[in-house]
Scaffold this active site. Structure first.
Site, short mmCIF file in Angstrom:
data_model
loop_
_atom_site.label_atom_id
_atom_site.label_comp_id
_atom_site.label_asym_id
_atom_site.label_seq_id
_atom_site.Cartn_x
_atom_site.Cartn_y
_atom_site.Cartn_z
N ARG A 80 0.86 -1.18 0.00
CA ARG A 80 0.00 0.00 0.00
C ARG A 80 0.90 1.23 0.00
O ARG A 80 1.73 1.39 0.89
CB ARG A 80 -0.90 -0.01 1.25
CG ARG A 80 -1.66 1.27 1.43
CD ARG A 80 -2.62 1.27 2.62
NE ARG A 80 -3.22 2.58 2.70
CZ ARG A 80 -3.17 3.41 3.74
NH1 ARG A 80 -2.59 3.03 4.87
NH2 ARG A 80 -3.70 4.61 3.67
N HIS A 124 -2.81 10.93 0.98
CA HIS A 124 -2.27 10.68 2.32
C HIS A 124 -1.65 11.98 2.82
O HIS A 124 -0.45 12.09 3.04
CB HIS A 124 -1.27 9.52 2.28
CG HIS A 124 -1.02 8.84 3.60
ND1 HIS A 124 -1.21 7.49 3.80
CD2 HIS A 124 -0.60 9.33 4.79
CE1 HIS A 124 -0.89 7.18 5.05
NE2 HIS A 124 -0.53 8.27 5.67
N GLU A 169 -7.28 8.33 6.53
CA GLU A 169 -7.55 8.95 7.83
C GLU A 169 -8.01 10.41 7.72
O GLU A 169 -7.32 11.33 8.20
CB GLU A 169 -6.32 8.86 8.74
CG GLU A 169 -5.84 7.45 8.99
CD GLU A 169 -4.76 7.36 10.06
OE1 GLU A 169 -4.32 8.41 10.57
OE2 GLU A 169 -4.36 6.24 10.41
N ASN A 298 -7.29 1.43 9.98
CA ASN A 298 -5.97 1.56 10.59
C ASN A 298 -6.15 1.43 12.09
O ASN A 298 -6.97 2.15 12.69
CB ASN A 298 -5.35 2.93 10.29
CG ASN A 298 -5.01 3.10 8.81
OD1 ASN A 298 -5.07 2.15 8.03
ND2 ASN A 298 -4.63 4.31 8.44
N TYR A 300 -3.99 1.09 15.81
CA TYR A 300 -2.74 1.07 16.57
C TYR A 300 -2.95 0.76 18.04
O TYR A 300 -2.18 0.01 18.63
CB TYR A 300 -2.00 2.41 16.42
CG TYR A 300 -1.43 2.59 15.04
CD1 TYR A 300 -0.18 2.07 14.72
CD2 TYR A 300 -2.14 3.24 14.03
CE1 TYR A 300 0.35 2.21 13.44
CE2 TYR A 300 -1.63 3.38 12.76
CZ TYR A 300 -0.38 2.86 12.47
OH TYR A 300 0.14 2.99 11.20
N GLU A 364 -3.34 -0.36 8.13
CA GLU A 364 -2.14 0.00 8.91
C GLU A 364 -2.24 -0.64 10.28
O GLU A 364 -3.32 -0.66 10.89
CB GLU A 364 -2.03 1.53 9.13
CG GLU A 364 -1.64 2.31 7.91
CD GLU A 364 -1.49 3.80 8.18
OE1 GLU A 364 -1.14 4.18 9.32
OE2 GLU A 364 -1.72 4.59 7.24
C1 FCB Z 1 -1.15 6.91 10.84
C2 FCB Z 1 -0.77 7.51 9.50
C3 FCB Z 1 0.56 7.05 8.99
C4 FCB Z 1 1.58 6.92 10.09
C5 FCB Z 1 1.03 6.11 11.23
C6 FCB Z 1 2.01 5.87 12.36
O1 FCB Z 1 -2.02 7.78 11.49
O2 FCB Z 1 -1.74 7.19 8.54
O3 FCB Z 1 0.97 7.95 8.00
O4 FCB Z 1 2.02 8.15 10.47
O5 FCB Z 1 -0.11 6.71 11.74
#
Ligand code: FCB
Length: 459
Positions: A80, A124, A169, A298, A300, A364
Site C-alpha cells: 500500500r 495521504h 484517515e 488503521n 494502533y 495500517e
Molecule cells: C497513521 C498515519 C501514517 C503513520 C502512522 C504511524 O495515522 O496514517 O501515515 O504516520 O499513523
C-alpha cells in the site's frame, strides 16, 4: 487470547506493508513536483521535531527498484503506497505533470513484475500548497479538484491497479490539520475544521463516482482510523459516557455514517452546530454514499478515558472533563498503550454497528520502537511482540466471523513520522538516514515467515 490465533489465515489473505508518499519519497523538487502543505509545515520553525523535513526522507523516489526487490525478498504479497498529488498536478489543478505520474506507473509495473499487489491511496495528507492557498479542505472547491485529480491517476493506472483508496484517515486531515494544528496546514480554526470534514467526505464520494465512470471494475475503498474508547474508573455523573459519545461521534461516526448510511448522525450534527456545523448542500449525501467494495481500518491502540475535571481536548470541540491516563512504561515510543485485543474487540463492535459493511482490509498496524543496529542486525523484540499480539487478535476476529481480507503492516521502512520527524521508527526495515542503507530488522524476517505459513507459528 485463544490458540485460534495460531491457525492459518483464510486462503487468499493478502499480506503486505504500507507507506505514504511524503513519508518515504524525498526528492521534493524532482520531476516538476511543487510544495505540498507538509513541505510548508516543515519550513516553519518549531513545527517538526529537530527541524526535520521531507527533502530526503527514505529516498524512495530514487531507490524504488531496490525497495521493490527488498519487498520481494521478504515475500510480501501486497504494497500500500500513496500518490503525491503535487507530483501529478503540482498546483492541484490543470493538466497532468507526466514525469510525476510516470514515477508511479513504473512503480506499479515493478510491483506487478515482482508478484506484489499494489493498493493505491490517492490522498495521504500532502495537499498541494496552491490549493491550501485557495482555502484548502474548508473550501468546497477542493472536493471537486480532488475528484479531477483522482480521475487523472485512475485513468493512467486502472488497467493495472485493482485496489483503490480515496483518502487516508480524513479525521487527521480535518481535526489535526485545521483544529489543533499538530498537522499541516497547522490552523486552529474549529469552524474551518468542520467544513473540512464535510468536504473530505464529499471529495471521497465525488472521486469514487468519477473513477467508476471511467471503469467500474477496480475495487473502491477508503481508509479510516476509528477508535475504540474504553472508559476507566467511576462515572457517577455520566461525564465519561458523554465524552465518549462525543469523541466517537467525531472520530468514527461522522465519517462512516454518511459513507455507509447516506446520512450524518443527528447527535453529532447537534454537537457540531454551536461550532459552525457542517456545510451540507443538496445532493451531497447521495454523492458521498457511493457503495464501496472494501473499507480500510488503521488500528494502533485503544484510547482510554478517565474523569479529569476541568480538562479540555483540543481536537474534539466540546469534549470536557475527560483525559487519557498515562500509558505506562510498556507503551510504544509514540506513547500509545499496548492493547492488542482491542483490535479484535473493535472489529466486532464495527460489525455490530454496520452489519452491511463491505469486506475489511487492515490498512495500517504497527509500532514505533527505536532499537539499535548491532553488527548489521536490529533485534526489535518489542515490535515482534506487538505484531504477534495484534495478528492473534485479528485471527480471533476472523474466527468470530468478521470478513477481513488482508493486512498491511505499517511500515515497510523507517520514515518521516509527521510532527515527530525521524525520531519515530515504525519500519520492519531500518533506514540509516546518513547513508540511506536499508537493513531488515528481526521483525522483517519474522513477518516473512508469517507470510510463508499464512499465519502465526503454532505454540
Ligand atoms: C497513521 C498515519 C501514517 C503513520 C502512522 C504511524 O495515522 O496514517 O501515515 O504516520 O499513523
Amino acid at each position: 487470547m485463544t490458540s485460534d490465533g495460531q491457525r492459518p489465515f483464510p486462503d487468499g489473505f493478502l499480506w503486505g506493508t504500507a507507506t505514504s508518499a511524503f513519508q518515504v519519497e524525498g526528492a521534493t523538487e524532482a520531476g516538476g513536483r511543487r510544495p505540498s502543505i507538509w513541505d510548508t509545515q516543515c519550513g516553519i520553525e518549531g513545527r517538526i521535531a529537530h527541524g526535520d523535513t521531507g527533502e530526503v526522507a527514505a529516498d524512495h523516489y530514487h531507490r524504488w527498484r531496490e525497495d521493490v526487490a527488498l519487498m520481494q525478498q521478504l515475500g510480501l504479497q501486497g504494497y500500500r503506497f500513496s500518490i503525491a498529488w503535487p507530483r501529478v498536478q503540482p498546483t492541484g489543478v490543470g493538466p497532468v505533470n507526466q514525469p510525476g505520474l510516470d514515477f508511479y506507473s513504473r512503480l506499479v509495473d515493478e510491483l506487478l513484475a515482482a508478484g506484489i499487489t499494489p493498493l493505491v491511496t490517492l490522498y495521504h495528507w500532502d495537499l498541494p500548497q496552491a490549493l491550501e492557498d485557495d482555502g484548502g479542505w474548508p473550501a468546497r472547491d477542493t472536493s471537486y479538484r480532488f475528484a479531477d485529480y483522482a480521475a487523472i491517476v485512475f485513468e493512467a493506472l486502472h488497467d493495472r491497479v485493482d485496489l483503490w483508496a480515496t483518502l487516508n484517515e480524513p479525521w487527521c486531515s480535518a481535526m489535526l490539520g485545521y483544529v489543533d494544528a499538530t498537522h499541516a496546514p497547522g490552523r486552529t480554526e474549529t469552524a474551518a475544521g468542520l467544513r473540512a470534514i464535510h468536504h473530505l467526505n464529499l471529495a471521497h464520494g465525488l472521486a469514487v463516482r468519477a473513477m467508476r465512470n471511467i471503469d467500474p471494475a477496480p475495487r473502491q475503498g477508503i481508509v479510516w482510523n476509528p477508535v475504540r474508547i474504553v472508559p476507566l474508573g467511576q462515572d457517577p455523573d455520566g461525564t465519561i459516557a458523554e465524552g465518549r459519545r462525543r469523541a466517537l461521534g467525531l472520530r468514527n461516526r461522522v465519517w462512516m455514517d454518511p459513507v455507509l448510511r447516506g446520512r450524518y448522525p443527528e447527535d453529532v450534527l447537534r454537537d457540531l452546530e454551536p461550532y459552525g456545523g457542517l456545510p451540507v448542500e443538496a445532493g451531497d449525501l447521495e454523492a458521498i454514499a457511493q457503495p464501496l467494495d472494501w473499507v480500510g481500518i488503521n488500528y494502533y491502540s485503544d484510547i482510554r478515558f478517565q474523569a479529569a475535571p476541568g480538562s479540555r481536548t483540543a481536537n474534539t470541540p466540546g469534549l470536557v472533563g475527560v483525559a487519557t491516563p498515562d500509558p505506562g512504561p510498556d507503551a510504544t515510543d509514540m506513547g500509545w498503550p499496548l492493547t492488542p485485543d482491542g483490535l479484535r474487540a473493535y472489529l466486532l463492535d464495527l460489525r455490530d454497528e454496520y452489519p452491511d459493511l463491505p469486506p475489511i482490509y487492515i490498512t495500517e498496524n504497527g509500532a514505533a520502537f527505536d532499537d539499535p543496529i548491532i553488527d548489521g542486525a536490529v533485534h526489535d523484540k518489542r515490535r515482534i511482540a506487538y505484531l504477534e499480539g495484534h495478528l492473534c487478535a485479528l485471527r480471533a476476529a476472523i474466527d468470530a466471523g468478521v470478513d477481513v481480507r488482508g493486512y498491511f503492516l505499517w511500515s515497510l521502512l523507517d520514515n518521516f513520522e509527521w510532527q515527530y520527524g525521524y525520531a519515530m521508527r515504525f519500519g520492519i526495515v531500518h533506514v540509516d538516514y546518513d547513508t540511506l542503507i536499508r537493513t531488515p530488522k528481526d521483525s522483517a524476517n519474522w513477518y516473512r515467515d508469517v507470510i510463508r505459513r499464512n499465519g502465526l507459528a503454532a505454540g
